[in-house]
Design a protein around this motif. Structure first.
Motif, mmCIF file in Angstrom:
data_model
loop_
_atom_site.group_PDB
_atom_site.id
_atom_site.type_symbol
_atom_site.label_atom_id
_atom_site.label_comp_id
_atom_site.label_asym_id
_atom_site.label_seq_id
_atom_site.Cartn_x
_atom_site.Cartn_y
_atom_site.Cartn_z
ATOM 1 N N TRP A 67 0.914 -1.386 -0.050
ATOM 2 C CA TRP A 67 0.174 0.185 -0.070
ATOM 3 C C TRP A 67 0.902 0.937 0.300
ATOM 4 O O TRP A 67 1.729 1.614 1.378
ATOM 5 N N LEU A 68 0.649 1.668 -1.207
ATOM 6 C CA LEU A 68 1.456 3.086 -1.526
ATOM 7 C C LEU A 68 0.557 4.048 -0.849
ATOM 8 O O LEU A 68 -0.204 4.606 -1.427
ATOM 9 N N HIS A 69 0.439 5.741 -0.162
ATOM 10 C CA HIS A 69 0.148 6.233 0.057
ATOM 11 C C HIS A 69 0.710 7.768 0.509
ATOM 12 O O HIS A 69 1.875 7.993 0.035
ATOM 13 N N ALA A 70 0.006 8.755 -1.191
ATOM 14 C CA ALA A 70 0.216 9.935 -0.968
ATOM 15 C C ALA A 70 -0.320 11.182 -1.107
ATOM 16 O O ALA A 70 -2.034 10.682 -1.611
ATOM 17 N N VAL A 71 -0.785 12.451 0.158
ATOM 18 C CA VAL A 71 -1.846 12.850 0.319
ATOM 19 C C VAL A 71 -2.020 13.024 -0.847
ATOM 20 O O VAL A 71 -3.325 13.485 -1.388
ATOM 21 N N SER A 72 -1.634 14.394 -2.022
ATOM 22 C CA SER A 72 -2.073 15.377 -3.007
ATOM 23 C C SER A 72 -1.349 14.916 -4.119
ATOM 24 O O SER A 72 -0.344 13.718 -4.256
ATOM 25 N N VAL A 73 -1.477 15.651 -5.061
ATOM 26 C CA VAL A 73 -0.836 15.656 -6.578
ATOM 27 C C VAL A 73 0.671 15.483 -6.313
ATOM 28 O O VAL A 73 0.692 15.048 -7.394
ATOM 29 N N GLY A 74 1.829 16.649 -5.262
ATOM 30 C CA GLY A 74 2.646 16.527 -5.545
ATOM 31 C C GLY A 74 3.709 15.117 -4.862
ATOM 32 O O GLY A 74 4.469 14.621 -5.634
ATOM 33 N N GLU A 75 2.485 14.813 -4.593
ATOM 34 C CA GLU A 75 2.991 13.358 -4.141
ATOM 35 C C GLU A 75 2.922 12.045 -4.889
ATOM 36 O O GLU A 75 3.850 11.543 -4.854
ATOM 37 N N VAL A 76 1.735 12.113 -5.483
ATOM 38 C CA VAL A 76 1.333 11.197 -6.035
ATOM 39 C C VAL A 76 1.737 11.228 -7.873
ATOM 40 O O VAL A 76 2.515 10.294 -7.732
ATOM 41 N N ASN A 77 2.555 12.103 -8.477
ATOM 42 C CA ASN A 77 3.407 12.162 -9.252
ATOM 43 C C ASN A 77 4.723 11.471 -9.466
ATOM 44 O O ASN A 77 6.028 11.430 -9.916
ATOM 45 N N LEU A 78 5.285 11.343 -7.937
ATOM 46 C CA LEU A 78 5.991 10.684 -7.444
ATOM 47 C C LEU A 78 5.935 9.709 -7.795
ATOM 48 O O LEU A 78 7.429 8.515 -7.697
ATOM 49 N N LEU A 79 5.457 9.141 -7.797
ATOM 50 C CA LEU A 79 5.228 7.367 -7.463
ATOM 51 C C LEU A 79 5.121 6.864 -8.993
ATOM 52 O O LEU A 79 5.069 5.342 -8.721
ATOM 53 N N PRO A 80 4.393 7.147 -9.941
ATOM 54 C CA PRO A 80 4.476 6.282 -11.150
ATOM 55 C C PRO A 80 5.802 5.616 -11.313
ATOM 56 O O PRO A 80 6.090 4.350 -11.490
ATOM 57 N N GLU A 81 7.074 6.278 -11.401
ATOM 58 C CA GLU A 81 7.765 5.223 -11.546
ATOM 59 C C GLU A 81 8.985 4.353 -10.587
ATOM 60 O O GLU A 81 9.397 3.741 -10.121
ATOM 61 N N LEU A 82 8.434 4.597 -8.998
ATOM 62 C CA LEU A 82 8.676 4.002 -8.084
ATOM 63 C C LEU A 82 7.868 2.497 -8.289
ATOM 64 O O LEU A 82 7.935 1.711 -7.951
ATOM 65 N N VAL A 83 6.135 2.668 -8.371
ATOM 66 C CA VAL A 83 5.187 1.939 -8.183
ATOM 67 C C VAL A 83 6.176 0.549 -10.058
ATOM 68 O O VAL A 83 6.193 -0.577 -9.956
ATOM 69 N N ARG A 84 6.541 1.395 -10.401
ATOM 70 C CA ARG A 84 6.838 0.783 -12.184
ATOM 71 C C ARG A 84 7.782 -0.113 -11.064
ATOM 72 O O ARG A 84 8.130 -1.541 -12.132
ATOM 73 N N ARG A 85 9.061 0.729 -11.153
ATOM 74 C CA ARG A 85 10.522 -0.415 -10.280
ATOM 75 C C ARG A 85 9.491 -1.672 -8.513
ATOM 76 O O ARG A 85 10.665 -2.558 -9.171
ATOM 77 N N LEU A 86 9.001 -0.928 -8.626
ATOM 78 C CA LEU A 86 8.421 -1.988 -6.673
ATOM 79 C C LEU A 86 7.244 -3.491 -7.901
ATOM 80 O O LEU A 86 7.881 -4.409 -7.304
ATOM 81 N N SER A 87 7.132 -3.367 -8.697
ATOM 82 C CA SER A 87 5.961 -4.105 -9.947
ATOM 83 C C SER A 87 7.227 -5.250 -10.128
ATOM 84 O O SER A 87 6.224 -6.536 -10.359
ATOM 85 N N LEU A 88 8.266 -5.127 -9.950
ATOM 86 C CA LEU A 88 9.172 -5.809 -10.339
ATOM 87 C C LEU A 88 10.055 -6.629 -8.958
ATOM 88 O O LEU A 88 10.612 -7.941 -9.768
ATOM 89 N N GLN A 89 9.246 -6.505 -8.388
ATOM 90 C CA GLN A 89 9.523 -7.310 -6.915
ATOM 91 C C GLN A 89 8.718 -7.697 -6.264
ATOM 92 O O GLN A 89 9.130 -7.386 -4.384
ATOM 93 N N ALA A 90 7.588 -7.477 -6.559
ATOM 94 C CA ALA A 90 6.340 -7.214 -6.133
ATOM 95 C C ALA A 90 6.364 -8.677 -5.147
ATOM 96 O O ALA A 90 5.659 -8.750 -4.355
ATOM 97 N N ASN A 91 6.487 -9.961 -5.719
ATOM 98 C CA ASN A 91 6.701 -11.028 -5.306
ATOM 99 C C ASN A 91 5.306 -11.421 -5.802
ATOM 100 O O ASN A 91 4.699 -11.887 -4.411
ATOM 101 N N GLY A 92 4.594 -10.969 -6.735
ATOM 102 C CA GLY A 92 2.727 -11.983 -6.435
ATOM 103 C C GLY A 92 2.048 -10.823 -5.437
ATOM 104 O O GLY A 92 0.833 -10.713 -5.490
#
Length: 438
Positions: free
Chosen positions: A56-81
Motif C-alpha cells: 500500500w502506497l499513500h500519497a496525500v495529493s498531487v505533488g506526492e502522487v507524481n512521485l509514485l509512477p516510477e516507484l510503482v514501475r520499479r516495485l512491480s518488478l520485485q512485488a513477489n505476487g
C-alpha cells in the motif's frame, strides 16, 4: 481511544466549514465511506485483484502522487505476487492517481480512526505500507505494527518548525516515530530531525529527493510539443509560465505582464492555478484586467491561431503543469509569495527554464537552497523584484539561458534517489520481516 475522541471532537468543530465547502465547492463528498469506515472486504478484494496480498502506497495529493509512477514501475518488478495499491486524501490527488494507475488500483485513504485504518489494513492483507514524504497518523502506524506490516517513509522531509512541534508532544508522538521501519530522508538535516523525534538512528537513511529523479530531462517530448502547438507558440515568443499559483499571485503576474509587454511584445503568459475551485475566479480576473482568456479545458483541439499579446492561457486542468513548464522559457513557481511555503521548482529547472520563486519556500527549503547556491534559480521578494527578474530574462537572453543550464546541471547532479530508496526498502523491510518471523 483518546485519539479517536480527539479526532471526533475536531471534526465536529470543523463540520460547518466542511459542510460549506461540500456545498459551495463540492469538496470532501467523494469516498466518504472509505474515509470514515475504511475499505470493505469487497472494495479491498477489487483492489487486490488476483493477488493475495498488497503493498500500500499513500500519497496525500498531487505533488506526492507524481512521485509514485516510477516507484510503482520499479516495485512491480520485485512485488513477489503482491498487488500495489495507491491511496490519496484529496479529490485532485485521487483523479491524478487514477490517471496514472487506473481506478482499479486507487482508493481514498481512511481517516485515522482505529476502526477505519485497521479494517483497511486487514482487508487489503497489507504486507508493507509506504508513506510519501510524511503522513504521521498514529493509529494507522500502530495498527500496521500490530499486523506485522512494516511502515516506510519515502522522500522524507521534516521542517524545523514541524520537528519542534512533534518534539513538544514527544510523550505522545515519539512512539509513533519509533514504530517506523525505515525512513528515506531527503538530506542529512531531515534525517537528524527524524531521529530527534524518535526514529531509531539505524532506520533513518539519506536517500535524496525523488523530485530530482522525477524532474524532466528534455523538452523534446510529444507532451511538450503538443502543448506548444496547441498554444500557437513559435520561435519568436518568450513564454512566461507562472504555475501552482495561490490567491494574489495571478494578479501580481498580470500586472507585471501588462507593464512588460508594452516594450516586449514577444512576451506571452501562462497561468496555472493550484486549486481547481479557483479556475473560474482566475478566468474572471484575467478578463477584468482587460485580457482575453484562453482556457485549456474549453479548447480540446489545437488552438488554431498564434497567441496574441492580449491573450492569457489559463491551464484549468489537473496534472498538466509538468508539461507546460516545458513550453516556457521563464518560470515563476507559485505558492511562494504567501504563507503556503512554495511548490516544486524542480520541474521547470529540469527543462532549463530561468526559474524564480518568492520569499517563502519553507516546504522546499533543501531544493530551493541547492538551486540558489548553484546559481540555478533566483529568489524575488515582491512584485517589483519579480518584474525586474522577468525583464532581465527578456533583455539578456544568454544570461537567462545560463541560469537554465545551471538549473539542469543541479538537477542531474542529484538524481539517483529512486535507486537508493528501493535499496533501503528492500534491505530494511526484508530484514525486519525475517526477524519478526523468527
Amino acid at each position: 481511544m483518546f485519539l479517536n475522541l480527539l479526532y471526533v471532537t475536531v471534526l465536529s468543530l470543523l463540520s460547518p466549514v466542511v459542510l460549506f465547502r461540500m456545498i459551495r465547492h463540492g469538496r470532501y463528498r467523494r469516498g466518504v465511506g472509505q474515509k470514515l469506515l475504511g475499505l470493505s472486504e469487497f472494495a479491498a478484494a477489487r483492489l487486490r485483484g488476483e493477488h493475495e496480498e498488497t503493498i500500500w502506497l499513500h500519497a496525500v495529493s498531487v505533488g506526492e502522487v507524481n512521485l509514485l509512477p516510477e516507484l510503482v514501475r520499479r516495485l512491480s518488478l520485485q512485488a513477489n505476487g503482491r498487488a500495489i495499491v495507491v491511496s490519496t486524501s484529496t479529490d485532485t490527488g485521487y483523479d491524478l492517481a487514477v490517471k496514472h494507475f487506473g481506478e482499479e488500483r486507487v482508493f481514498f485513504c481512511p481517516l485515522d480512526f482505529t476502526w477505519a485504518v485497521s479494517r483497511t489494513l486487514r482487508n487489503l492483507r497489507c504486507t508493507r505500507l509506504v508513506l510519501a514524504e510524511l503522513e504521521l497518523w498514529p493509529n494507522l502506524i500502530a495498527a500496521a505494527e500490530r499486523l506485522d506490516c512494516p511502515v516506510v517513509v519515502i522522500n522524507g522531509r521534516l521542517s524545523e518548525r514541524s520537528a519542534s512541534g512533534y518534539q513538544r508532544f514527544g510523550r505522545f508522538l515519539s512512539p509513533t516515530f519509533g514504530r517506523l521501519s525505515a525512513v528515506g530522508c531527503q538530506d542529512d538535516v531531515a534525517a537528524k530531525r527524524f531521529v530527534q523525534c524518535g526514529v531509531e538512528s539505524a532506520r533513518a537513511h539519506v536517500t535524496g529527493s525523488l523530485k530530482f529523479d522525477n524532474a524532466p530531462r528534455s523538452r523534446d517530448t510529444s507532451e511538450v510539443a503538443a502543448r506548444v502547438n496547441w498554444a500557437g507558440v513559435d520561435a519568436w515568443h518568450r513564454v512566461w509560465c507562472v504555475g501552482s499559483t495561490q490567491a494574489g499571485e495571478e494578479e501580481m503576474a498580470l500586472a507585471v505582464y501588462h507593464r512588460l509587454r508594452e516594450k516586449h511584445p514577444e512576451l506571452r503568459l501562462i497561468l496555472v492555478p493550484r486549486h481547481p475551485e479557483r479556475f473560474d475566479l482566475v478566468a474572471e480576473l484575467v478578463v477584468a484586467k482587460g485580457d482575453r482568456v484562453v482556457r485549456r479545458s474549453h479548447n480540446d483541439s489545437q488552438y488554431s491561431d498564434q497567441l496574441d499579446s492580449d491573450e492569457v492561457i489559463l491551464v484549468d486542468t489537473i496534472g498538466e503543469l509538468k508539461h507546460w513548464w516545458g513550453v516556457a522559457h521563464i518560470a515563476t513557481v507559485g505558492g511562494s509569495f504567501g504563507d503556503r511555503g512554495g511548490q516544486n521548482m524542480l520541474e521547470p529547472a529540469g527543462y532549463g527554464c530561468a526559474v524564480s520563486f518568492g520569499p517563502n519556500t519553507k516546504n522546499f527549503d533543501t531544493i530551493a537552497g541547492r538551486l540558489l547556491d548553484g546559481g540555478g534559480a533566483v529568489r524575488v521578494a515582491d512584485e517589483a523584484e519579480l518584474e525586474s527578474f522577468v525583464r532581465r530574462c527578456l533583455e539578456d537572453i544568454p544570461a537567462a539561458d545560463d541560469l537554465g543550464r545551471s538549473a539542469q546541471a543541479i538537477v542531474d547532479e542529484h538524481r539517483g534517489a529512486y535507486d537508493r530508496t528501493l535499496e533501503m526498502m528492500g534491505e530494511r523491510c526484508e530484514s525486519l520481516s525475517t526477524r519478526r518471523a523468527a
